[in-house]
Write an enzyme that holds these catalytic residues in place. Structure first.
Site, short mmCIF file in Angstrom:
data_model
loop_
_atom_site.label_atom_id
_atom_site.label_comp_id
_atom_site.label_asym_id
_atom_site.label_seq_id
_atom_site.Cartn_x
_atom_site.Cartn_y
_atom_site.Cartn_z
N GLY A 1 0.75 -1.26 0.00
CA GLY A 1 0.00 0.00 0.00
C GLY A 1 0.77 1.30 0.00
O GLY A 1 0.16 2.35 -0.19
N CYS B 1 0.04 3.53 -6.10
CA CYS B 1 -0.74 2.42 -5.55
C CYS B 1 -2.02 2.96 -4.93
O CYS B 1 -1.99 4.01 -4.28
CB CYS B 1 0.14 1.76 -4.50
SG CYS B 1 -0.76 0.75 -3.37
P1 5GP Z 1 7.13 3.74 -5.16
O1 5GP Z 1 8.62 3.65 -5.07
O2 5GP Z 1 6.68 4.24 -6.49
O3 5GP Z 1 6.53 4.49 -4.02
O4 5GP Z 1 6.59 2.24 -4.99
C1 5GP Z 1 6.97 1.22 -5.87
C2 5GP Z 1 6.24 -0.05 -5.48
O5 5GP Z 1 4.82 0.10 -5.56
C3 5GP Z 1 6.52 -1.22 -6.41
O6 5GP Z 1 7.79 -1.79 -6.24
C4 5GP Z 1 5.37 -2.16 -6.08
O7 5GP Z 1 5.62 -2.92 -4.92
C5 5GP Z 1 4.24 -1.19 -5.78
N1 5GP Z 1 3.29 -1.09 -6.91
C6 5GP Z 1 3.58 -0.91 -8.21
N2 5GP Z 1 2.45 -0.85 -8.95
C7 5GP Z 1 1.43 -0.99 -8.09
C8 5GP Z 1 0.01 -1.02 -8.25
O8 5GP Z 1 -0.55 -0.86 -9.34
N3 5GP Z 1 -0.71 -1.23 -7.12
C9 5GP Z 1 -0.12 -1.41 -5.89
N4 5GP Z 1 -0.90 -1.64 -4.86
N5 5GP Z 1 1.20 -1.34 -5.71
C10 5GP Z 1 1.97 -1.14 -6.79
#
Ligand code: 5GP
Length: 370
Positions: free
Chosen positions: A186, A191
């Site tokens: 989350g 996400c």
């Molecule tokens: P960020 O670095 O952009 O904050 O988070 C990256 C992570 O978000 C990814 O490695 C993966 O675990 C998660 N993530 C990627 N796409 C999605 C999505 O469509 N839904 C959700 N719930 N998590 C995602």
């Protein structure tokens, strides 16, 4: 129903307290780490050596070009899941050591996923060292079974498994054969799981609890998602993460391969020209970036969202930022600086040197603008 009373924290809820430090300068800080993995069978004693920052297996981030660019700087990439078997086999087979040591094949847990992995492995053999088994919900029995099956069949691959957010599930995955558990449900920048399902866990506490569980068993964890600035990355390491995975912070670069979209905005300034008063316009460039379970990703890879599923990801446009190298230098500079403030000469020691202070409501609302 039950309510847990102790408060859980996100990156924004804490700061790292500065300490008297003998570390003279940022350049003296050693960011490289060496790990020996729990379940991976190999003759060498150090299984991993590098700067433990990972590009996420997302479109526009976990690309072949990103893997090569980050490997050249000692960082790691989990490749996106949706490359074809031939492309993946070609990438790993190419024989470059940096690919073997700094890139992971990513997979889901369906029978087709397993067959595809077997086919690629047949063509790459020991050149494929890391496999990232990635599902949105790492709590299903089927997931642990898949990890067991993979471990039995492939003792000579390093298995990354996730995502989970609690100590007991981290332990279960390690005992099932995972070497590195990926932590985070989350917190990601694109996400929507928390709003769409109400499920999640504040990321800093998840990292602290899962790192404790993993380290107790000789395992390792990745803090995945929720980092918005170099300081968050430093907090993740300080909380006990062995690796930190980034999606949004690495999106928008040339290596991600997305189309560059140009927009024009009025600056608010009006200048007199020979044609009269004219609004001044500036050009800004963007790249599309989407969650891997967003509608956009489902349309691209699966021809649309299945009717029983809802999207748990968003599509946004992030500023175009050119080459990844500059962003990485900025990131590493931030983490090095954290280590000097905390008195840690090596990244390895940051967690032991850290005292977090809770910032409370005032910091969050007044200074963080939230
Ligand atoms: P960020 O670095 O952009 O904050 O988070 C990256 C992570 O978000 C990814 O490695 C993966 O675990 C998660 N993530 C990627 N796409 C999605 C999505 O469509 N839904 C959700 N719930 N998590 C995602």
């Amino acid at each position: 129903m039950r309510i847990e009373d102790d408060s859980k924290l996100d990156y924004k809820d804490v700061l790292i307290r500065p300490k008297r430090s003998t570390v003279g300068s940022r350049k003296d800080v050693e960011l490289e780490r060496e790990f020996t993995f729990r379940n991976y069978r190999s003759d060498s004693s150090a299984h991993y050596r590098g700067i433990p920052i990972m590009a996420s297996n997302m479109d526009g981030v976990g690309t072949f070009a990103m893997a090569d660019a980050l490997a050249a700087m000692g960082l790691f990439t989990c490749l996106a899941k949706n490359f074809g078997a031939d492309e993946l086999a070609g990438f790993f087979r190419d024989g470059r050591d940096s690919r073997r040591e700094n890139a992971a094949y990513s997979t889901g847990i369906t029978d087709q996923d397993y067959e595809k992995f077997e086919a690629v492995y047949q063509h790459t053999g020991s050149n494929l060292k890391y496999v990232c088994v990635d599902v949105a919900n790492g709590y299903s029995e089927r997931f642990s079974e898949f990890i067991k099956q993979l471990r039995e069949a492939y003792p000579h691959v390093v298995i990354i498994a996730g995502n989970v957010v609690t100590g007991e599930m981290t332990e279960e995955l390690m005992l099932s054969g995972a070497d590195i558990v990926k932590v985070g449900i989350g917190p990601g920048s694109v996400c929507t799981t928390r709003t769409q399902t109400g499920v999640g866990f504040p990321q800093l506490s998840a990292v602290i609890e899962c790192a404790d569980a993993a380290h107790g068993l000789g395992g390792h964890i990745i803090a995945d998602g929720g980092c918005t600035c170099p300081g968050d990355l430093a907090k993740a390491f300080a909380a006990g993460a062995d690796f930190v995975m980034l999606g949004g912070m690495l999106a928008g670069h040339d290596e991600g391969g997305g189309e560059i979209i140009t927009r024009h905005y009025k600056t608010g300034e009006v200048r007199k020209t020979k044609n009269g008063w004219e609004d001044q316009v500036e050009e800004r460039k963007f790249v599309n970036f989407y969650g891997m379970s967003s509608k956009a990703a489902n349309e691209k890879h699966f021809g649309g969202l299945k009717e029983y599923r809802s999207s748990e990801g968003r599509e946004i446009q992030v500023p175009y930022r050119g080459k990844i190298e500059n962003t990485i230098q900025d990131l590493l500079g931030g983490v090095r600086s954290t280590c000097t403030y905390a008195g840690a000469k090596k990244l390895k020691w940051l967690s032991k040197c850290t005292t977090f202070v809770k910032t409370g409501q005032q910091y969050n609302s007044v200074f963080a603008g939230k």
